[in-house]
Scaffold this active site. Structure first.
Site, PDB file in Angstrom:
ATOM      1  N   ASP A 154      39.569  47.178  34.587  1.00 56.57           N
ATOM      2  CA  ASP A 154      39.895  45.760  34.705  1.00 56.57           C
ATOM      3  C   ASP A 154      41.364  45.586  35.070  1.00 56.57           C
ATOM      4  OD1 ASP A 154      39.778  42.837  34.145  1.00 56.57           O
ATOM      5  OD2 ASP A 154      37.866  43.358  33.246  1.00 56.57           O
ATOM      6  N   HIS A 217      42.394  38.483  32.586  1.00 57.42           N
ATOM      7  CA  HIS A 217      40.982  38.853  32.742  1.00 57.42           C
ATOM      8  C   HIS A 217      40.616  40.088  31.916  1.00 57.42           C
ATOM      9  CE1 HIS A 217      37.443  40.402  34.972  1.00 57.42           C
ATOM     10  NE2 HIS A 217      37.240  39.157  35.366  1.00 57.42           N
ATOM     11  N   SER A 533      31.746  38.184  34.984  1.00 64.21           N
ATOM     12  CA  SER A 533      32.764  39.022  34.330  1.00 64.21           C
ATOM     13  C   SER A 533      32.711  38.878  32.820  1.00 64.21           C
ATOM     14  CB  SER A 533      34.168  38.588  34.769  1.00 64.21           C
ATOM     15  OG  SER A 533      34.522  39.183  35.974  1.00 64.21           O
TER      16      SER A 533
END
Ligand SMILES: *[C@@H]1O[C@H](CO)[C@@H](O)[C@H](O)[C@H]1NC(C)=O
Ligand SMILES: *[C@@H]1O[C@H](CO)[C@@H](O)[C@H](O)[C@H]1NC(C)=O
Ligand SMILES: *[C@@H]1O[C@H](CO)[C@@H](O)[C@H](O)[C@H]1NC(C)=O
Ligand SMILES: *[C@@H]1O[C@H](CO)[C@@H](O)[C@H](O)[C@H]1NC(C)=O
Length: 747
Positions: A154, A217, A533
């Site tokens: 990520d 994220h 996600s």
């Protein structure tokens, strides 16, 4: 250790000498990062990464006479980007197309292709999924995933966040070989690994790479998978509660492979490291456009990860609601779509005629005084579609000052519409969906009082505005609403099957929560965002729970357990609906919505060994070199008994039926008893009208645990019908229902 090829320094000198003469006349060749697959050497076992890297360097040096380098530089040192040895045999390097062309004639060469860009697929969820502390249940039988290592590819991690506190966590298991490139105080028994692979900016090596998450994220996905318990987590007072990941006692290892985007050569490097480090689960919330498996970093790396017993959970993509948009669709990966949870951040719109319409917003200022204000639809006044969308610069000609402004969804970002309205002096915004997104609304962090409403309400408001000379509206904030009906429902953005690459395997596999998910963030403590996600790490955490409870299960067995126990009904006991509030099709939901409680005890599993995928890959018509590049051994498809996609022992079934009256199409499947000994299962098969299905034998008796039994399921058309159609196969015992969705195409 024997080296497979001559490895002479003399050779290096000769190569260097030939470099100048090899300079190409036309200067059109541009250096790009290529991923180069090398024939896997049968006769060597390099003992460490440095030896592999040396070998690749020697190959690159030996190819130097074909490389159009302009000086006597050390080819390997200046060109090599990453060396791989756990998930592929080969390297990535700066090369030109011509150089690759020349290299392809060398005997060690298998295949090469340019590195591509992948995208990130941008707390109440544990309770919604039935995960509770204390009581009997899956958190108890799995000890919250204790000892399992989840590796995330990520954008990095926010060290020191309370979600990564290691209170009460045991040290990592002895097999852990990874490292943590953060300041020592941030590495602990929760956050056991952290490394960065985003080393190049074009041809320039970055000097300042850190594993710290500049985006948020990676922090969000990591805390969703295995975040620690954090009391009173909330965002601006909403969604307040005890936050935690799905597997709160699992360890986290972070592999930073993305900045603004993610390159396939870095993704492969992250996977290569994760596999070498000893992770148990890989969580991959990013993807690219669908491409064949042999040039897809996630498919390639994923195959070699599952071959080592590592479970790989991936996001399906955010390219819905159109069909044929699913990515990360290889059958050895778990492909996760996104659905809503039963929670809303309610912002109700009250119209001047008394109608009340429920919408959503994350921005809910507590001191806001709700009152009826003039309501304006700039799109109606100007008749211009850009104005209707509240595009930047279009509201100058409309008087919106002090008014509530109606904006249509589409083209520009939702939050940006609010910024445009605010800049023009608007007092509030009503954001209405387009037909495509229909009922799929979001709780966004707007910059002014706002409410996001479904498409069905757009017409109501427009009719009302048209019906009166002085339309008015008020926005009333109602905070967090729970037990919202039609939950879970499919998110409009969730990518749909059929797969473009392997249409005969039903994808996505499963749904998990992916709308308005509250989890850790970099700049504030928590943030709420949506995407596949977010659904992927839910399944990564849940697979860690299953892995703890059943350490000997293969990745395919874990996947089967998740798929065959999924739910197809929502909280009204009605079929799960899509963004249009009609029952979602199999290409949207796959096997259904994950039910961790049942997944930990599925009764039977459809298992697969890594070698079972070789006949499948040959059956797809992939050429020998590419199959060999994926599976890292020399495969000749002509000497493999290839199978069709439908014959793979997958826990869902896809069948294509020829015209009426033709022969039966039959598949053999094998199930393994992972429940109790001396159990009998009976088959129940339901298929769409126009299709007949039968199962032989109709009963299976398992005397022992881990016993395998095979059966044949056959299909034939018996009347008119149009595809695609649906069905289901269930193996039913006293304690279990083992359910496979059936997807039927009709020719
Ligand atoms: C690690 O510590 C050093 C020295 O205290 C500091 O300069 C640096 O910013 C820290 N790095 C991180 C990632 O916090
Ligand atoms: C490295 O530093 C440069 C210049 O300060 C900055 O633009 C860039 O974003 C940094 N890169 C990373 C990966 O932090
Ligand atoms: C709108 O455009 C102006 C001028 O180009 C720019 O300064 C501003 O940032 C834009 N606003 C948004 C919300 O994009
Ligand atoms: C508004 O009313 C006019 C006249 O009654 C009608 O022609 C038009 O279609 C209406 N527009 C909308 C958006 O309802």
């Amino acid at each position: 250790m024997a080296l497979p090829r001559p490895f002479l320094s003399l050779l290096l000198c000769l190569c260097a000498a030939s470099l100048l003469s090899a300079r190409l006349a036309d200067g059109s060749d541009e250096l790009k990062v290529y991923i180069v697959h090398v024939k896997h050497p049968d006769d060597v076992a390099f003992s460490d990464a440095a030896q592999w890297s040396d070998w690749y360097s020697s190959l690159l040096q030996s190819a130097a006479s074909t490389l159009a380098v302009a000086s006597e530089e050390d080819v390997a040192a200046s060109r090599l980007v990453h060396s791989y040895h756990n998930v592929m045999t080969g390297f990535s390097a700066f090369l030109t197309e011509k150089e690759v062309e020349a290299m392809s004639k060398l005997d060690w060469f298998l295949q090469a292709y340019p590195s591509r860009a992948y995208r990130l697929h941008t707390t109440r969820t544990p309770t919604f999924l039935g995960l509770r502390r204390g009581k009997q249940g899956v958190w108890r039988s799995s000890n919250m995933g204790e000892g399992v290592i989840i590796g995330l590819l990520d954008s990095g991690i926010t060290p020191g966040h309370p979600s990564f506190d290691d209170y009460g966590m045991p040290p990592p298991p002895a097999k852990w070989k990874g490292r943590c490139d953060l300041n020592a105080s941030f590495c602990n028994n929760k956050l056991i690994g952290a490394r960065s692979f985003v080393n190049y900016d074009g041809r320039k090596r970055r000097s300042n790479v850190t594993v710290v998450d500049a985006d948020g994220h990676g922090t969000h996905t990591a805390s969703t998978a295995a975040g620690a318990f954090v009391k009173r987590a909330n965002i601006y007072g909403l969604a307040r509660g005890l936050a935690s990941g799905m597997a709160p006692r699992a360890h986290l290892a972070i592999y930073k492979v993305c900045l603004e985007s993610c390159a396939s050569d870095d993704i492969l490097a992250g996977m290569d490291a994760a596999v070498g480090d000893g992770v148990d689960v890989l969580s991959i919330s990013l993807g690219g456009d669908p491409v064949p498996f042999f040039v897809d970093a996630i498919a390639l790396g994923g195959f070699n990860a599952i071959s080592k017993g590592i479970f790989v959970s991936c996001s399906a993509g955010n390219s819905g609601p159109d069909h044929y948009t699913v990515s990360n669709d290889a059958p050895w990966l778990l492909t996760v779509g996104a659905s809503t949870v039963d929670r809303s951040f309610r912002a109700t719109v009250k119209l001047g005629d008394g109608q009340e319409l429920d919408g959503e917003s994350m921005y809910q200022p507590s001191n806001y005084k709700s009152k009826l204000l003039p309501l304006v639809y700039p799109g109606l006044i100007t008749g211009n579609s850009d104005t209707a969308l509240c595009m930047n610069g279009t509201l100058d000609s409309v008087d919106v000052r002090g008014k509530i402004v109606l904006c249509d969804r589409g083209t520009n970002m939702r939050v940006e519409k609010g910024q445009v309205v605010k800049k023009a002096g608007g007092a509030g915004m009503i954001l209405v969906n387009d037909a495509l997104n229909s009922y799929s609304t979001n709780a966004d962090l707007h910059v002014l009082p706002a409410s996001h409403l479904p498409y069905s309400d757009a017409a109501k408001i427009k009719v009302y505005i048209n019906s009166t000379s002085a339309p008015t509206a008020a926005i009333i904030f109602k905070g967090t609403a729970l037990r919202v009906p039609n939950s879970p429902a499919l998110a409009s953005f969730s990518s749909r099957g059929p797969s473009q690459i392997t249409p005969g395997i039903l994808k996505p596999d499963i749904l998990g929560p992916g709308v308005n998910v509250l989890a850790a963030w970099n700049t504030q403590k928590f943030n709420m965002i949506s995407g596949t996600s977010m659904s992927c790490p839910h399944l990564s955490g849940i697979s860690a729970l299953i892995k703890h409870a059943h350490p000997d299960w293969s990745p395919a067995a874990i996947k089967s357990a998740i798929l065959t126990t999924a739910r197809q009904k929502d909280n009204r006991q009605q079929p799960i609906v899509d963004e249009k509030h009609v029952p979602a099709d199999l290409f949207a939901v796959g096997a259904g919505h994950v039910d961790p409680q049942r997944a930990i005890d599925p009764g039977l599993v459809y298992d697969l060994a890594p070698g079972d995928y070789i006949p499948y890959l040959c059956g797809l018509g992939i050429k020998d070199e590419s199959v060999s590049a994926i599976v890292r051994k020399n495969v000749k498809c002509s000497s493999v008994k290839s199978i069709t996609e439908g014959e793979l022992n997958y826990p869902s079934i896809t069948v294509t039926l020829p015209a009426i009256g033709s022969k039966w199409i039959s598949y053999t499947r094998t199930v393994t008893n992972v429940g109790k000994p001396m159990t009998e299962y009976s088959a129940a098969v339901d298929v769409a009208k126009g299709v007949t299905a039968r199962v032989r034998p109709a009963k299976l008796y398992f005397k022992e645990v881990n016993q395998k039994q095979s059966f044949t399921i056959s299909f034939r058309r018996n009347g008119d019908g149009f595809g695609p159609a649906e069905g289901r196969l269930r193996w039913v015992s006293k304690e279990h229902v083992v359910r496979s969705p059936i997807s039927i195409f009709m020719e």
